[in-house]
Write a protein that holds these residues in place. Structure first.
Motif, PDB file in Angstrom:
ATOM      1  N   THR A 127       0.897  -1.314   0.030  1.00 42.38           N
ATOM      2  CA  THR A 127      -0.089  -0.056   0.014  1.00 42.38           C
ATOM      3  C   THR A 127       0.832   1.240  -0.069  1.00 42.38           C
ATOM      4  O   THR A 127       0.616   2.296  -0.474  1.00 42.38           O
ATOM      5  CB  THR A 127      -0.857  -0.226   1.141  1.00 42.38           C
ATOM      6  OG1 THR A 127      -1.784  -1.283   1.107  1.00 42.38           O
ATOM      7  CG2 THR A 127      -1.776   1.281   1.231  1.00 42.38           C
TER       8      THR A 127
ATOM      9  N   PRO B 145      -4.109  -2.679  -5.347  1.00 39.82           N
ATOM     10  CA  PRO B 145      -5.108  -3.065  -6.383  1.00 39.82           C
ATOM     11  C   PRO B 145      -5.984  -2.130  -6.454  1.00 39.82           C
ATOM     12  O   PRO B 145      -6.814  -1.882  -7.582  1.00 39.82           O
ATOM     13  CB  PRO B 145      -5.453  -4.789  -6.065  1.00 39.82           C
ATOM     14  CG  PRO B 145      -4.296  -4.988  -5.073  1.00 39.82           C
ATOM     15  CD  PRO B 145      -4.013  -3.957  -4.370  1.00 39.82           C
TER      16      PRO B 145
ATOM     17  N   SER C 158      -6.038   1.139  -6.281  1.00 42.61           N
ATOM     18  CA  SER C 158      -5.484   2.322  -6.624  1.00 42.61           C
ATOM     19  C   SER C 158      -6.443   2.975  -7.849  1.00 42.61           C
ATOM     20  O   SER C 158      -6.499   4.260  -7.803  1.00 42.61           O
ATOM     21  CB  SER C 158      -4.191   2.375  -6.863  1.00 42.61           C
ATOM     22  OG  SER C 158      -3.536   1.444  -8.139  1.00 42.61           O
TER      23      SER C 158
END
Length: 346
Positions: free
Chosen positions: A258, A337, A339
């Protein structure tokens, strides 16, 4: 500490933060900042250790100076423009003084000197509050005045913060000081994009607060205060050490995690703003921070302390993992994922 007293201080913290982030008038924002400062002081000094008293004194003096500068900045702006509205900070001198005041409150270079010492003298959970919750109101004020701030000044402060946060963290052995310099470095990433894309600053702060909370809570569960204690952690709590490894790699900004998300978006936005040199410099300087994150991860998971043949390895621990740590670690590792969805939201 008395539970009733602790409840009053935590409630005051929430109240002060709420007043600051929801106010339009400078005096109300200043009031919220003062309530926050007065509420956190007993939590810093609750151990009655001389180091804690020293940390509380330093924190009070720095925050009082910064609050005075905030009030002086708003009064100067009101003198010239007749406006007390936070979003109407248009006078250049007021903007300059405000930038210095908020930098002092946050711990941006060159006003960073107090933060590592205060964090080192505070308990771990209070250190978590100082690194996350106490930075939210000043960042909100910067967000609301971002249109009036000087981009060159903020970019300079940001690059200096990332450089010094990484450089000063290299030789530290105390985990709280390492996390303090990590915070200074992350604040540099938030400051550099503030004028160009303020929402990215808030996204970066939210993700940083989440990852830092996971690290602090894990260190608190393992009762780790320095690197030598961290080296003993694997034999006592291997699951927590693994969690710490993953969270630290995310905090360093390595791609699958992240923590890579805000850095990626900030570099992309800086490139769009024709600031490719600044993006290259701040990316290279973040490698300094990567070194001490990897050193923490190495100490937590790979290094084993010297032991004799009759030493019993404590593989099993009766203490279960705090569910909050599990949730925060999962979010600190697996948000990359989504984002594209975050990019459309901001």
């Amino acid at each position: 500490m008395n539970p009733q007293a602790k409840l009053i201080f935590v409630t005051s913290l929430l109240l002060g933060t709420t007043i600051t982030i929801s106010s339009n008038h400078w005096v109300m924002a200043w009031t919220g900042l003062e309530i926050n400062t007065l509420a956190i002081l007993p939590l810093i000094s609750k151990s009655h250790h001389p180091r804690a008293i020293e940390a509380a004194t330093k924190y009070f003096l720095v925050q009082a100076t910064a609050s005075t500068l905030v009030l002086f900045s708003s009064m100067t702006n009101a003198w010239y423009t007749g406006q007390w509205d936070i979003t109407q900070l248009t006078h250049p001198t007021s903007s300059l003084i405000l930038t210095a005041a908020i930098s002092m409150k946050l711990g941006l270079v060159p006003f960073h000197f107090w933060f590592p010492e205060v964090l080192q003298g505070s308990p771990i959970i209070t250190g978590l509050l100082l690194s996350t919750a106490m930075k939210f109101p000043p960042i909100t004020l910067l967000y609301m005045t971002s249109l009036s701030l000087n981009p060159t000044l903020l970019t300079t402060l940001a690059i200096l913060s990332v450089a010094l946060g990484g450089w000063m963290g290299l030789n530290q052995t105390q985990t709280r000081k390492i996390m303090a310099f990590s915070s200074i470095s992350h604040l540099g990433w938030m400051a550099i994009i503030l004028v160009y894309y303020p929402k990215l600053t808030l996204l970066n702060f939210y993700l940083y607060a989440m990852m830092t909370a996971a690290v602090f809570l894990t260190l608190n569960s393992m009762k780790v205060l320095n690197l030598s204690m961290l080296m003993n952690a694997w034999t006592k709590a291997p699951s927590l050490s693994t969690i710490l490894l993953l969270t630290l790699l995310s905090l360093a900004g390595l791609p699958p995690m992240t923590g890579f998300l805000p850095k990626w978006l900030i570099i992309q936005e800086l490139t769009k703003q024709d600031m490719a040199p600044a993006a290259i410099i701040i990316s290279l300087l973040s490698l300094l921070g990567l070194f001490f994150y990897l050193r923490l991860a190495y100490c937590a998971t790979i290094t084993l302390p010297p032991h004799t043949t009759n030493h019993m390895k404590q593989w099993h621990t009766n203490k279960p993992i705090n569910p909050l740590i599990a949730v925060l670690t999962t979010l600190s590792i697996m948000l990359l994922p989504i984002s594209p969805m975050l990019a459309t939201i901001i």
